[in-house]
Design an enzyme around this catalytic site. Structure first.
Site, PDB file in Angstrom:
ATOM      1  N   ASP A   1      52.460  31.548  54.539  1.00 14.53           N
ATOM      2  CA  ASP A   1      53.790  31.441  55.117  1.00 14.53           C
ATOM      3  C   ASP A   1      53.646  31.487  56.631  1.00 14.53           C
ATOM      4  O   ASP A   1      53.075  32.440  57.178  1.00 14.53           O
ATOM      5  CB  ASP A   1      54.681  32.584  54.642  1.00 14.53           C
ATOM      6  CG  ASP A   1      55.081  32.455  53.183  1.00 14.53           C
ATOM      7  OD1 ASP A   1      54.637  31.499  52.523  1.00 14.53           O
ATOM      8  OD2 ASP A   1      55.836  33.321  52.701  1.00 14.53           O
TER       9      ASP A   1
ATOM     10  N   ASP B   1      65.259  28.723  44.036  1.00 16.00           N
ATOM     11  CA  ASP B   1      65.176  30.126  44.442  1.00 16.00           C
ATOM     12  C   ASP B   1      66.404  30.852  43.921  1.00 16.00           C
ATOM     13  O   ASP B   1      67.536  30.414  44.145  1.00 16.00           O
ATOM     14  CB  ASP B   1      65.100  30.229  45.961  1.00 16.00           C
ATOM     15  CG  ASP B   1      63.940  29.432  46.540  1.00 16.00           C
ATOM     16  OD1 ASP B   1      62.875  29.414  45.891  1.00 16.00           O
ATOM     17  OD2 ASP B   1      64.101  28.830  47.612  1.00 16.00           O
TER      18      ASP B   1
END
Length: 241
Positions: free
Chosen positions: A8, A129
């Site tokens: 990330d 998500d």
């Protein structure tokens, strides 16, 4: 089951967020190229990279880093964060990305996303998500009340084959994946290859996900915090790929 190491990126650094909170970050490496090289050395050829800056701004601020990972290390990369249009998708494909993860675009511009599936069915990955059972997008800052079936079925009909699903409540928490959620999603949508993300805490979690039958799993914080060794990840990946 494919094990996909995660990087990330926020402000050019390798970080992890807690439950998607940009104010709760941990920096693990100031050099993402060095981090990606570790995965290559361990035997991985495909990684998951999220541009956290892009997820908020809609601009691929970390794309030069991702291109370096692809071109210098020879890794294939699936990426998400900041994908808002078909032009964005094409720019990422032109940059060499092998998989484009779309969340906000799929919610806000569903017809355009379905067109993108038609154009590149093997490259488009839906980022599903979930936050308290609702679809989240826009860097997990917004949610939708639309039922998952109404959302997914037209995309599957259009040729969508891969969905990366994250339970945000478990992301970065090392509390274990939401096994029931993944089992339920697989039973409801058996034609989809599900990629699990969020909550992985140890090797046993990976073994259990493998037994459930998910197609892949993204591993981030558990590796960075030393709960899962890179050798163990690589061994399980090679044994099941």
């Amino acid at each position: 089951m494919n094990i996909i190491p995660a990087i990330d990126l926020l402000d050019g650094q390798v970080v992890r967020l807690q439950k998607g909170d940009y104010n709760k970050k941990t920096v693990y490496n100031h050099n993402p190229i060095e981090e990606a090289a570790k995965f290559k050395t361990a035997g991985f050829d495909h990684i998951h990279v999220v541009d956290l800056n892009g997820a908020k701004s809609g601009s691929f601020e970390n794309l030069p880093i991702i291109k370096t990972i692809i071109n210098e290390l020879g890794l294939t990369v699936q990426t998400g964060g900041g994908v808002r249009s078909q032009d964005d998708i094409q720019n990422l494909l032109d940059a060499g990305l092998s998989g484009i993860i779309c969340s906000s675009m799929a919610v806000k511009k569903t017809d355009e996303f379905i067109d993108a599936i038609h154009n590149n069915p093997d490259k488009i990955i839906l980022g599903l998500d979930l936050k308290d059972g609702k679809m989240a997008y826009g860097g997990w800052l917004e949610t939708s009340d639309k039922p998952i079936e109404d959302f997914l079925n037209p995309m599957i009909k259009a040729g969508l084959s891969r969905v990366l699903s994250t339970d945000i409540a478990r992301d970065g928490m090392l509390t274990g994946p939401n096994f029931e959620m993944y089992s339920d999603l697989q039973s409801r949508f058996p034609d989809v290859k599900w990629i699990a993300s969020g909550g992985v805490s140890n090797l046993q979690d990976l073994i259990q996900l493998n037994s459930i039958g998910v197609d892949g799993v993204v591993v981030g914080k558990a590796y960075y915090e030393g709960h899962i060794g890179l050798d163990d990840m690589a061994h399980l990946h090679s044994a099941n790929s």
